[in-house]
Scaffold this motif. Structure first.
Motif, PDB file in Angstrom:
ATOM      1  N   UNK A   1       0.829  -1.374  -0.165  1.00 59.14           N
ATOM      2  CA  UNK A   1      -0.069  -0.075   0.044  1.00 59.14           C
ATOM      3  C   UNK A   1       0.991   1.169   0.013  1.00 59.14           C
ATOM      4  N   UNK A   2       1.882   1.282   0.907  1.00 53.88           N
ATOM      5  CA  UNK A   2       2.746   2.422   0.745  1.00 53.88           C
ATOM      6  C   UNK A   2       3.511   2.662  -0.421  1.00 53.88           C
ATOM      7  N   UNK A   3       3.970   1.590  -1.190  1.00 48.98           N
ATOM      8  CA  UNK A   3       4.552   1.871  -2.501  1.00 48.98           C
ATOM      9  C   UNK A   3       3.485   2.372  -3.514  1.00 48.98           C
ATOM     10  N   UNK A   4       2.319   2.107  -3.504  1.00 46.33           N
ATOM     11  CA  UNK A   4       1.415   2.448  -4.417  1.00 46.33           C
ATOM     12  C   UNK A   4       1.237   4.062  -3.961  1.00 46.33           C
ATOM     13  N   UNK A   5       1.000   4.161  -2.744  1.00 48.08           N
ATOM     14  CA  UNK A   5       0.654   5.603  -2.401  1.00 48.08           C
ATOM     15  C   UNK A   5       1.692   6.636  -3.050  1.00 48.08           C
ATOM     16  N   UNK A   6       3.085   6.092  -2.661  1.00 43.85           N
ATOM     17  CA  UNK A   6       4.418   6.860  -2.911  1.00 43.85           C
ATOM     18  C   UNK A   6       4.507   7.040  -4.467  1.00 43.85           C
ATOM     19  N   UNK A   7       4.135   5.949  -5.430  1.00 40.33           N
ATOM     20  CA  UNK A   7       4.329   6.091  -6.563  1.00 40.33           C
ATOM     21  C   UNK A   7       3.347   7.351  -7.311  1.00 40.33           C
ATOM     22  N   UNK A   8       2.189   7.182  -6.775  1.00 41.55           N
ATOM     23  CA  UNK A   8       1.250   8.334  -7.187  1.00 41.55           C
ATOM     24  C   UNK A   8       1.764   9.427  -6.819  1.00 41.55           C
ATOM     25  N   UNK A   9       1.940   9.698  -5.530  1.00 41.71           N
ATOM     26  CA  UNK A   9       2.600  10.979  -4.851  1.00 41.71           C
ATOM     27  C   UNK A   9       3.762  11.635  -5.603  1.00 41.71           C
ATOM     28  N   UNK A  10       4.770  10.756  -5.893  1.00 44.95           N
ATOM     29  CA  UNK A  10       5.884  11.169  -6.464  1.00 44.95           C
ATOM     30  C   UNK A  10       5.758  11.495  -8.008  1.00 44.95           C
ATOM     31  N   UNK A  11       4.794  10.765  -8.831  1.00 46.79           N
ATOM     32  CA  UNK A  11       4.384  11.065 -10.092  1.00 46.79           C
ATOM     33  C   UNK A  11       3.883  12.636 -10.194  1.00 46.79           C
ATOM     34  N   UNK A  12       3.098  12.866  -9.201  1.00 44.46           N
ATOM     35  CA  UNK A  12       2.588  14.207  -9.252  1.00 44.46           C
ATOM     36  C   UNK A  12       3.492  15.309  -8.904  1.00 44.46           C
ATOM     37  N   UNK A  13       4.146  14.991  -7.765  1.00 47.87           N
ATOM     38  CA  UNK A  13       5.325  16.025  -7.487  1.00 47.87           C
ATOM     39  C   UNK A  13       6.488  16.367  -8.478  1.00 47.87           C
ATOM     40  N   UNK A  14       6.854  15.220  -9.083  1.00 44.07           N
ATOM     41  CA  UNK A  14       7.612  15.347 -10.302  1.00 44.07           C
ATOM     42  C   UNK A  14       7.320  16.057 -11.139  1.00 44.07           C
ATOM     43  N   UNK A  15       5.872  15.973 -11.803  1.00 37.25           N
ATOM     44  CA  UNK A  15       5.528  16.690 -12.801  1.00 37.25           C
ATOM     45  C   UNK A  15       5.310  18.122 -12.757  1.00 37.25           C
ATOM     46  N   UNK A  16       4.896  18.491 -11.486  1.00 38.01           N
ATOM     47  CA  UNK A  16       4.766  19.703 -11.014  1.00 38.01           C
ATOM     48  C   UNK A  16       5.883  20.842 -10.748  1.00 38.01           C
ATOM     49  N   UNK A  17       6.875  19.897 -10.139  1.00 38.98           N
ATOM     50  CA  UNK A  17       8.103  20.474  -9.788  1.00 38.98           C
ATOM     51  C   UNK A  17       9.015  20.768 -11.246  1.00 38.98           C
ATOM     52  N   UNK A  18       8.937  19.716 -11.953  1.00 41.22           N
ATOM     53  CA  UNK A  18       9.457  19.752 -13.486  1.00 41.22           C
ATOM     54  C   UNK A  18       8.960  20.864 -14.237  1.00 41.22           C
ATOM     55  N   UNK A  19       7.538  21.231 -14.175  1.00 45.06           N
ATOM     56  CA  UNK A  19       6.785  22.287 -14.800  1.00 45.06           C
ATOM     57  C   UNK A  19       7.430  23.334 -14.515  1.00 45.06           C
TER      58      UNK A  19
END
Length: 526
Positions: A258-276
């Motif tokens: 469960x933690x890996x699934x949450x972190x994967x989704x969380x970091x996908x969003x963080x990476x997109x916004x920070x990269x933008x």
């Protein structure tokens, strides 16, 4: 308030340009840079982003490095240590030397230390730019892993040289090669130790925070904390962030689905916004660079064109040399093994956030007056960024297709299939073991065997059939022991995939894809 509006606007633009990039098959980070250039060129627009240049790297680099480093593994780094040393250290050093010599010949009034600072500024390909542009392109995993490995460590070399050269320029000191080597070695050793300590602390805190959301939030704070701590200790913040990400990823346990699934989704969003925001900032700040150059801009751009040719030429020669050395290698990880792959690796030497941050961080004055040729150095640095980012970013997909250097789909599927078979064997062995030690009803045992045998199809991502859903419901209604055994079997499968991920020669991303499907299956059946 203007800064807040700008950040929100860049985030919204990043979200929209992701869709545009998908439709046009163009890298959306490059589109963000172009958007920033267009917005920055609007007449009458005030200075959009009044941000201290010294804050650019600490704000944007740690989370993006952390996100990229999570996609690789210690085993891959151990297998690639030679290429990391050659690309992240030797190639950076050679590029710094060549650019410094060129700048001394072209730029009037420049000092040796200022020329070396310019070389350090433009030498390292940016890990964020490479990952954002080259990642979506279907190229062999060997090439992408070489670029990831290079990008994660070359900033450490360049930052040490840049900081030493700037300090020597400001204080009228001298550069010492032995001193640089000693400082680099001590900084890397201290950063590795710091990364391991912070990873241990994070695991200790994570064991006491049971909420997956809270543990994901901890991973967001962690890269900033370790980067700032390393910089305070005069160690390499880049290496410290990479080490803490690798250490945490290697310590991942099978029961943390469960933690890996949450972190994967969380970091996908963080990476997109920070990269933008980061790439939008690159485009917006180019306006300030042009204004600072004034009427001397054409002459500066002519010098910048020469430096761009030197930077690209050095990388091309280096990749050709690497091809001549490894073309007979039998290792599956060797790259480049063909001249076409050497061309692709040359074209992927994209500069980005680090180059911009270092260019804008050049001091305005020294103890004896203005910093030598500061405006021209900034123009040259940003020109190298634009030439190596925009051009390759827009043409890389076409280049990969024209050269025929495309991902070997069969090889990638074979790698995933091997991991899937290992996971299925581990699950069946655990079921058999539980059959011998527990009084498992025959009907439940048969259903479990059938389901674990079909695990290969499930891990490929095939949707469950109606019959499979009925099996799940039947087991949930009355067979608590069967559910326990099933969970135990899936745990064995996850542990086997995690074990495989730590082995040399195993593609971490292939393992992550299989593990992600296992995590989803575990949570859905939980």
């Amino acid at each position: 308030m203007e800064v807040l509006l700008l950040v929100v606007g860049l985030m919204l633009a990043a979200v929209l340009l992701v869709g545009v990039g998908d439709r046009t098959r163009l890298p959306w980070p490059v589109l963000m840079v172009l958007l920033g250039v267009v917005v920055g060129a609007v007449p009458g627009l005030p200075d959009a982003f009044d941000l201290d240049p010294e804050l650019i790297l600490p704000l944007f680099l740690p989370p993006l490095l952390f996100a990229t480093a999570q996609r690789t593994s210690w085993a891959l780094f151990r297998a690639r240590w030679r290429s990391i040393a050659l690309l992240a250290v030797a190639l950076v050093a050679v590029t710094i030397t060549a650019v410094a010599g060129t700048a001394m010949a072209l730029v009037p009034g420049i000092t040796l230390t200022a020329a070396v600072a310019l070389g350090a500024m433009v030498a390292p390909p940016d890990p964020v730019a490479v990952e954002a542009v080259a990642g979506p392109v279907r190229m062999p995993r060997r090439l992408l892993s070489v670029l990831q490995s290079e990008g994660l460590f070359n900033d450490a070399t360049a930052l040490v040289v840049f900081q030493t050269a700037v300090l020597a320029t400001v204080q009228r000191g001298e550069l010492s090669a032995p001193g640089l080597l000693l400082r680099f070695a001590l900084g890397v050793v201290a950063a590795v130790a710091l990364g391991i300590v912070f990873a241990w602390i994070a695991r200790w805190i994570g064991d006491r925070v049971t909420d997956p959301t809270g543990r994901s939030a901890l991973t967001l704070v962690l890269p900033f904390a370790v980067y700032l701590a390393a910089e305070e200790m005069h160690a390499s913040g880049v290496v410290a962030v990479v080490v803490v990400a690798l250490q945490l990823r290697s310590a991942s346990m099978g029961d943390e689905a469960a933690e890996r699934l949450v972190q994967r989704s969380f970091w996908d969003v963080v990476e997109l916004l920070v990269t933008g925001v980061a790439f939008g900032l690159i485009g917006l700040d180019l306006r300030q660079v042009v204004e600072a150059a004034g009427p001397d801009l054409p002459r500066m751009l002519a010098h910048a064109a020469v430096v761009c040719c030197v930077v690209i030429g050095i990388r091309a020669a280096w990749m050709v040399g690497a091809w001549l050395l490894v073309r007979r290698a039998r290792s599956a990880l060797a790259a480049p093994v063909t001249g076409r792959e050497a061309v692709v690796l040359t074209w992927c030497g994209m500069r980005g956030l680090a180059t911009l941050a270092l260019a804008l961080a050049l001091p305005v004055a020294t103890v004896d007056g203005p910093f030598p040729a500061r405006a021209e150095l900034v123009v040259i640095g940003c020109s190298v960024l634009i030439v190596t980012l925009i051009g390759p970013g827009l043409t890389l997909p076409l280049l990969v297709r024209r050269l025929g250097v495309q991902a070997d789909a069969d090889a990638e599927q074979a790698a995933e299939k091997e991991l899937t078979l290992r996971a299925r064997r581990a699950a069946l062995e655990r079921v058999a073991q539980r059959e011998r030690t527990a009084d498992l009803p025959e009907e439940a045992a048969t259903a479990l065997h059938e389901r674990m045998t079909r695990l290969e199809a499930l891990l490929r991502g095939d949707p469950p059939t109606t019959e499979e859903r009925d099996h799940v419901e039947a087991l949930r209604r009355g067979r608590a022991l069967a559910m326990e055994v099933q969970a135990d079997a899936l745990a064995a499968a996850r542990e086997e995939v995690l074990r495989a991920r730590r082995e040399p020669g195993v593609d971490p991303e292939a393992a992550d894809r299989v593990l992600h499907r296992l995590d989803l299956r575990t949570v859905l059946l939980g």
